[in-house]
Write a protein that holds these residues in place. Structure first.
Motif, PDB file in Angstrom:
ATOM      1  N   GLY A 130       4.834  -7.355   2.246  1.00  0.00           N
ATOM      2  CA  GLY A 130       5.900  -8.232   1.779  1.00  0.00           C
ATOM      3  C   GLY A 130       7.045  -8.304   2.765  1.00  0.00           C
ATOM      4  O   GLY A 130       7.053  -7.632   3.796  1.00  0.00           O
ATOM      5  N   ASP A 131       8.016  -9.125   2.454  1.00  0.00           N
ATOM      6  CA  ASP A 131       9.170  -9.283   3.336  1.00  0.00           C
ATOM      7  C   ASP A 131      10.004  -8.012   3.415  1.00  0.00           C
ATOM      8  O   ASP A 131      10.579  -7.701   4.454  1.00  0.00           O
ATOM      9  CB  ASP A 131      10.050 -10.435   2.849  1.00  0.00           C
ATOM     10  N   GLU A 132      10.054  -7.284   2.318  1.00  0.00           N
ATOM     11  CA  GLU A 132      10.910  -6.099   2.270  1.00  0.00           C
ATOM     12  C   GLU A 132      10.142  -4.797   2.060  1.00  0.00           C
ATOM     13  O   GLU A 132      10.668  -3.718   2.311  1.00  0.00           O
ATOM     14  CB  GLU A 132      11.948  -6.247   1.148  1.00  0.00           C
ATOM     15  N   GLN A 133       8.923  -4.882   1.571  1.00  0.00           N
ATOM     16  CA  GLN A 133       8.164  -3.677   1.240  1.00  0.00           C
ATOM     17  C   GLN A 133       6.707  -3.815   1.670  1.00  0.00           C
ATOM     18  O   GLN A 133       6.199  -4.922   1.861  1.00  0.00           O
ATOM     19  CB  GLN A 133       8.250  -3.402  -0.276  1.00  0.00           C
ATOM     20  N   LEU A 134       6.058  -2.668   1.784  1.00  0.00           N
ATOM     21  CA  LEU A 134       4.649  -2.605   2.180  1.00  0.00           C
ATOM     22  C   LEU A 134       3.933  -1.639   1.250  1.00  0.00           C
ATOM     23  O   LEU A 134       4.366  -0.492   1.077  1.00  0.00           O
ATOM     24  CB  LEU A 134       4.546  -2.128   3.630  1.00  0.00           C
ATOM     25  N   PHE A 135       2.857  -2.117   0.622  1.00  0.00           N
ATOM     26  CA  PHE A 135       2.138  -1.316  -0.357  1.00  0.00           C
ATOM     27  C   PHE A 135       0.654  -1.233  -0.010  1.00  0.00           C
ATOM     28  O   PHE A 135       0.099  -2.136   0.610  1.00  0.00           O
ATOM     29  CB  PHE A 135       2.261  -1.915  -1.763  1.00  0.00           C
ATOM     30  N   VAL A 136       0.031  -0.163  -0.467  1.00  0.00           N
ATOM     31  CA  VAL A 136      -1.411  -0.045  -0.354  1.00  0.00           C
ATOM     32  C   VAL A 136      -1.956   0.450  -1.688  1.00  0.00           C
ATOM     33  O   VAL A 136      -1.345   1.294  -2.357  1.00  0.00           O
ATOM     34  CB  VAL A 136      -1.826   0.914   0.789  1.00  0.00           C
ATOM     35  N   ILE A 137      -3.085  -0.118  -2.106  1.00  0.00           N
ATOM     36  CA  ILE A 137      -3.769   0.290  -3.336  1.00  0.00           C
ATOM     37  C   ILE A 137      -5.066   0.963  -2.925  1.00  0.00           C
ATOM     38  O   ILE A 137      -5.839   0.403  -2.146  1.00  0.00           O
ATOM     39  CB  ILE A 137      -4.045  -0.928  -4.236  1.00  0.00           C
ATOM     40  N   LEU A 138      -5.329   2.156  -3.442  1.00  0.00           N
ATOM     41  CA  LEU A 138      -6.532   2.879  -3.031  1.00  0.00           C
ATOM     42  C   LEU A 138      -6.981   3.857  -4.100  1.00  0.00           C
ATOM     43  O   LEU A 138      -6.298   4.073  -5.103  1.00  0.00           O
ATOM     44  CB  LEU A 138      -6.308   3.589  -1.700  1.00  0.00           C
ATOM     45  N   ASP A 139      -8.157   4.407  -3.870  1.00  0.00           N
ATOM     46  CA  ASP A 139      -8.719   5.426  -4.752  1.00  0.00           C
ATOM     47  C   ASP A 139      -7.734   6.593  -4.854  1.00  0.00           C
ATOM     48  O   ASP A 139      -7.181   7.034  -3.863  1.00  0.00           O
ATOM     49  CB  ASP A 139     -10.049   5.898  -4.170  1.00  0.00           C
ATOM     50  N   ARG A 140      -7.518   7.072  -6.071  1.00  0.00           N
ATOM     51  CA  ARG A 140      -6.464   8.061  -6.301  1.00  0.00           C
ATOM     52  C   ARG A 140      -6.604   9.304  -5.432  1.00  0.00           C
ATOM     53  O   ARG A 140      -5.623   9.806  -4.883  1.00  0.00           O
ATOM     54  CB  ARG A 140      -6.434   8.455  -7.784  1.00  0.00           C
ATOM     55  N   LYS A 141      -7.825   9.826  -5.287  1.00  0.00           N
ATOM     56  CA  LYS A 141      -7.968  11.069  -4.528  1.00  0.00           C
ATOM     57  C   LYS A 141      -7.602  10.879  -3.059  1.00  0.00           C
ATOM     58  O   LYS A 141      -7.076  11.780  -2.408  1.00  0.00           O
ATOM     59  CB  LYS A 141      -9.384  11.629  -4.651  1.00  0.00           C
ATOM     60  N   PHE A 142      -7.855   9.670  -2.529  1.00  0.00           N
ATOM     61  CA  PHE A 142      -7.489   9.407  -1.144  1.00  0.00           C
ATOM     62  C   PHE A 142      -6.014   9.031  -1.016  1.00  0.00           C
ATOM     63  O   PHE A 142      -5.430   9.179   0.061  1.00  0.00           O
ATOM     64  CB  PHE A 142      -8.392   8.328  -0.558  1.00  0.00           C
ATOM     65  N   GLY A 143      -5.412   8.553  -2.099  1.00  0.00           N
ATOM     66  CA  GLY A 143      -3.974   8.337  -2.096  1.00  0.00           C
ATOM     67  C   GLY A 143      -3.233   9.654  -1.959  1.00  0.00           C
ATOM     68  O   GLY A 143      -2.280   9.780  -1.182  1.00  0.00           O
ATOM     69  N   ASP A 144      -3.681  10.647  -2.701  1.00  0.00           N
ATOM     70  CA  ASP A 144      -3.077  11.983  -2.580  1.00  0.00           C
ATOM     71  C   ASP A 144      -3.269  12.538  -1.180  1.00  0.00           C
ATOM     72  O   ASP A 144      -2.367  13.168  -0.609  1.00  0.00           O
ATOM     73  CB  ASP A 144      -3.692  12.929  -3.620  1.00  0.00           C
ATOM     74  N   LEU A 145      -4.437  12.290  -0.600  1.00  0.00           N
ATOM     75  CA  LEU A 145      -4.713  12.768   0.752  1.00  0.00           C
ATOM     76  C   LEU A 145      -3.821  12.068   1.776  1.00  0.00           C
ATOM     77  O   LEU A 145      -3.296  12.706   2.700  1.00  0.00           O
ATOM     78  CB  LEU A 145      -6.184  12.541   1.091  1.00  0.00           C
ATOM     79  N   ALA A 146      -3.629  10.761   1.606  1.00  0.00           N
ATOM     80  CA  ALA A 146      -2.768  10.010   2.526  1.00  0.00           C
ATOM     81  C   ALA A 146      -1.345  10.551   2.493  1.00  0.00           C
ATOM     82  O   ALA A 146      -0.708  10.735   3.543  1.00  0.00           O
ATOM     83  CB  ALA A 146      -2.779   8.524   2.169  1.00  0.00           C
ATOM     84  N   LYS A 147      -0.835  10.822   1.311  1.00  0.00           N
ATOM     85  CA  LYS A 147       0.542  11.323   1.195  1.00  0.00           C
ATOM     86  C   LYS A 147       0.724  12.652   1.903  1.00  0.00           C
ATOM     87  O   LYS A 147       1.796  12.934   2.457  1.00  0.00           O
ATOM     88  CB  LYS A 147       0.924  11.467  -0.283  1.00  0.00           C
ATOM     89  N   SER A 148      -0.311  13.473   1.902  1.00  0.00           N
ATOM     90  CA  SER A 148      -0.180  14.824   2.466  1.00  0.00           C
ATOM     91  C   SER A 148      -0.530  14.899   3.947  1.00  0.00           C
ATOM     92  O   SER A 148      -0.147  15.856   4.625  1.00  0.00           O
ATOM     93  CB  SER A 148      -1.065  15.800   1.686  1.00  0.00           C
ATOM     94  N   THR A 149      -1.244  13.899   4.481  1.00  0.00           N
ATOM     95  CA  THR A 149      -1.731  14.023   5.859  1.00  0.00           C
ATOM     96  C   THR A 149      -1.254  12.932   6.822  1.00  0.00           C
ATOM     97  O   THR A 149      -1.195  13.165   8.025  1.00  0.00           O
ATOM     98  CB  THR A 149      -3.277  14.028   5.899  1.00  0.00           C
ATOM     99  N   VAL A 150      -0.940  11.744   6.325  1.00  0.00           N
ATOM    100  CA  VAL A 150      -0.570  10.637   7.215  1.00  0.00           C
ATOM    101  C   VAL A 150       0.949  10.542   7.305  1.00  0.00           C
ATOM    102  O   VAL A 150       1.618  10.154   6.339  1.00  0.00           O
ATOM    103  CB  VAL A 150      -1.164   9.297   6.732  1.00  0.00           C
TER     104      VAL A 150
END
Length: 263
Positions: A130-150
């Motif tokens: 979006g113009d002001e924000q950026l979102f990603v929708i993904l499988d919950r277990k990989f969402g938790d992994l993204a938050k902790s590693t990326v």
């Protein structure tokens, strides 16, 4: 068990692997009387699954009931099942970064997630730029992994914030750029050439080598005529959507509005 030999004649040869996978899921649900959650599906894959579920007399529930995204997860279920939205097992994350100095694209986010998390595309849904924000929708277990590693995407430092699915903005993606073009016909090769500024011979090679899909199905016929609303995907270049027919030029050419997202 249902006879399934004749089912494959209704689908393209390159779709056979996916059809077999979805048939296995339907048979599993039928035999075990328990629901099954799919990975993220594109619209063509959703259409195939709907057809197969009807043959097996099974119920389908789509995550599009929560948020109208391009890629969805589907619950294949027997008659008794009552929808619980938590069963879609989806996480929505906002990617926060210093926008004053950087601009992240759809391709950069997708590439980083695939490489750093070591996962397949099917576990990632829409990436909403979006113009002001950026979102990603993904499988919950990989969402938790993204938050902790990326912590970086294309060398840009990022942080992650959980978001409510129902509150996500799903309007126009700023990565898509609109253009008005003139074409003599709606042939696939001509549209690819003009959309991505390629020669007709280059476009032809891409089509014949299996690098092009129309509405998520591989097409190798350069002369195929398309319609408004069709989506063309060209591996390594991006995607092109025929958005609107605007009339004819003085020379009799078709005037189109197209949308392009480059790789």
């Amino acid at each position: 068990m249902k006879r399934t030999e004749g089912i494959f004649q209704h689908f393209a040869p390159d779709e056979r692997g996916f059809v077999e996978k979805m048939m296995d899921i339907c048979q599993q649900v039928e035999e075990t009387y328990s629901y099954h959650l799919t990975s993220f599906l594109n619209p063509r894959e959703e259409e195939i699954l709907q057809s197969l579920a009807g043959y097996f007399h099974l119920k389908l529930f789509s995550s599009r009931q929560i948020i109208a995204t391009e890629f969805i997860r589907v619950i294949v279920a027997p008659d008794y099942y009552l929808l619980n939205e938590e069963d879609f097992d989806i996480m929505a994350l906002e990617i926060c970064y210093p926008r004053k100095f950087h601009q992240l694209s759809h391709a950069q986010v997708l590439g980083t997630l695939l490489n750093q998390l070591g996962i397949r595309r099917e576990f990632i849904g829409d990436i909403l730029v979006g113009d002001e924000q950026l979102f990603v929708i993904l499988d919950r277990k990989f969402g938790d992994l993204a938050k902790s590693t990326v912590s970086k995407i294309s060398r840009v430092p990022v942080t992650w914030k959980d978001y409510t699915l129902s509150q996500l903005p799903i309007g126009a993606n700023q990565d898509y750029k609109s253009y008005q073009v003139l074409v003599s016909s709606l042939r696939l090769d001509k549209l690819i050439a003009i959309g991505f500024k390629l020669s007709r011979s280059h476009a032809l090679k891409l089509i014949e080598s299996g690098q092009v899909k129309v509405n998520y199905k591989e097409v190798k016929q350069a002369g195929k005529t398309l319609d408004i609303g069709h989506l063309i995907s060209v591996r390594g270049f991006g995607r092109l959507k025929l958005k609107e027919f605007l009339g004819f030029s003085k020379q009799g050419k078709l005037k189109l509005e197209i949308e392009i997202i480059k790789k």
